[in-house]
Each structure stands twice: as C-alpha cells, then as structure tokens.
Write a protein that holds these residues in place. Structure first.
Motif, short mmCIF file in Angstrom:
data_model
loop_
_atom_site.label_atom_id
_atom_site.label_comp_id
_atom_site.label_asym_id
_atom_site.label_seq_id
_atom_site.Cartn_x
_atom_site.Cartn_y
_atom_site.Cartn_z
N THR A 1 0.94 -1.30 -0.02
CA THR A 1 0.03 -0.09 0.05
C THR A 1 0.87 1.20 -0.17
O THR A 1 1.87 1.37 0.73
CB THR A 1 -0.85 -0.07 1.29
OG1 THR A 1 -1.61 -1.08 1.13
CG2 THR A 1 -1.87 1.17 1.13
N ASN B 242 -0.21 8.23 -13.24
CA ASN B 242 -1.10 7.93 -14.21
C ASN B 242 -0.50 8.28 -15.75
O ASN B 242 -0.37 7.40 -16.75
CB ASN B 242 -2.42 8.75 -14.18
CG ASN B 242 -3.26 8.07 -13.07
OD1 ASN B 242 -3.14 7.11 -12.78
ND2 ASN B 242 -4.27 8.85 -12.86
N GLU C 87 -3.14 -3.32 -16.58
CA GLU C 87 -3.82 -3.47 -15.35
C GLU C 87 -3.57 -2.41 -14.29
O GLU C 87 -4.53 -1.90 -13.53
CB GLU C 87 -3.38 -4.73 -14.91
CG GLU C 87 -4.17 -6.06 -15.69
CD GLU C 87 -3.66 -7.43 -15.42
OE1 GLU C 87 -2.92 -7.48 -14.22
OE2 GLU C 87 -3.78 -8.31 -16.08
N MET C 88 -2.33 -2.10 -14.27
CA MET C 88 -1.92 -1.05 -13.16
C MET C 88 -2.69 0.36 -13.64
O MET C 88 -2.92 0.98 -12.61
CB MET C 88 -0.39 -0.82 -13.18
CG MET C 88 0.24 -2.20 -12.43
SD MET C 88 2.08 -2.00 -12.72
CE MET C 88 2.46 -0.62 -11.60
N ASP D 35 -9.03 4.01 -11.83
CA ASP D 35 -10.15 3.39 -10.93
C ASP D 35 -10.31 4.35 -9.55
O ASP D 35 -11.12 4.90 -9.00
CB ASP D 35 -10.35 2.12 -10.84
CG ASP D 35 -10.93 1.47 -11.97
OD1 ASP D 35 -11.60 2.08 -12.76
OD2 ASP D 35 -10.90 0.12 -12.24
N LEU D 36 -9.15 4.17 -8.92
CA LEU D 36 -8.87 4.86 -7.74
C LEU D 36 -8.81 6.29 -8.02
O LEU D 36 -9.37 6.86 -7.07
CB LEU D 36 -7.43 4.35 -7.22
CG LEU D 36 -6.90 5.20 -5.98
CD1 LEU D 36 -7.81 4.86 -4.82
CD2 LEU D 36 -5.53 4.81 -5.58
N ASP E 260 -5.22 0.76 -15.39
CA ASP E 260 -6.70 0.94 -14.95
C ASP E 260 -7.12 0.70 -13.47
O ASP E 260 -8.10 1.40 -13.14
CB ASP E 260 -7.21 -0.55 -15.60
CG ASP E 260 -7.34 -0.57 -17.26
OD1 ASP E 260 -7.14 0.24 -17.67
OD2 ASP E 260 -7.34 -1.79 -17.70
N ARG E 261 -6.37 0.28 -12.61
CA ARG E 261 -6.45 0.10 -11.10
C ARG E 261 -6.14 1.60 -10.73
O ARG E 261 -6.87 2.26 -9.89
CB ARG E 261 -5.59 -0.55 -10.30
CG ARG E 261 -6.17 -2.12 -10.42
CD ARG E 261 -5.44 -3.12 -9.47
NE ARG E 261 -4.19 -2.96 -8.97
CZ ARG E 261 -3.15 -3.61 -9.73
NH1 ARG E 261 -3.55 -4.68 -10.63
NH2 ARG E 261 -1.94 -3.45 -9.48
N SER E 262 -5.31 2.37 -11.34
CA SER E 262 -4.90 3.71 -10.91
C SER E 262 -5.78 4.61 -11.22
O SER E 262 -6.55 5.56 -10.45
CB SER E 262 -3.36 3.93 -11.47
OG SER E 262 -3.03 5.38 -11.12
N THR F 7 -12.44 7.29 -7.99
CA THR F 7 -13.08 7.06 -6.60
C THR F 7 -12.84 8.21 -5.82
O THR F 7 -13.33 8.77 -5.00
CB THR F 7 -12.50 5.71 -5.95
OG1 THR F 7 -13.10 4.59 -6.92
CG2 THR F 7 -13.17 5.52 -4.53
#
Length: 77
Positions: free
Chosen positions: A15, A27, A62-63, A69-70, A65-67, A73
């Motif tokens: 984390t 990003n 994938e990284m 999405d975060l 996309d997760r970044s 949020t």
C-alpha cells in the motif's frame, strides 16, 4: 533492505499513499510506458501469452486501469 532468496519472492500487496500531483504523475507514467511499448512493438497483443514482453504490457495496462479507478473514486472524475 537487501534482497535475499527469502525475501525476493514476497508477493504480498503493498500500500502506498500519493498526493494529487504524485497520482497524476503516476497515471502519466503508466500511459507513456504502455504507449512506448506499443510503438516499439505494434504486434505486442499477438505475441504468445507466455511472452515476458506481453505479460509486462498487460501488467502495465492492469496497473493503469487500477490507478484510473482509484482516481475516479478519489476525485470523482
């Protein structure tokens, strides 16, 4: 910490906390890395699934996309 056989393969998630500017930079880095790999090898998606290059490319996607999405949020956009 020095890497050893015992700690080299630790696959536990990590984390990290980022400021707005750091997250924005992350990003950008991920997008440019993906673009750079695709420019260097346009047929990257046609490579075998076990190809290290393709695996790295997909990991970056994938990284990213997760970044993103975060980001959505966190900042709502």
């Amino acid at each position: 910490m020095e890497l050893t056989e015992e700690n080299y393969c630790d696959q536990q998630p990590v984390t990290m906390e980022f400021t707005f500017e750091e997250h924005d930079l992350l990003n950008d880095i991920l997008c440019h890395a993906i673009d750079g790999m695709y420019i260097a090898c346009p047929s990257i998606c046609e490579m075998p699934m076990d190809s290290e290059i393709r695996q790295r490319y997909e990991m970056l996607e994938e990284m990213r996309d997760r970044s993103y999405d975060l980001w959505k949020t966190r900042f709502g956009n």
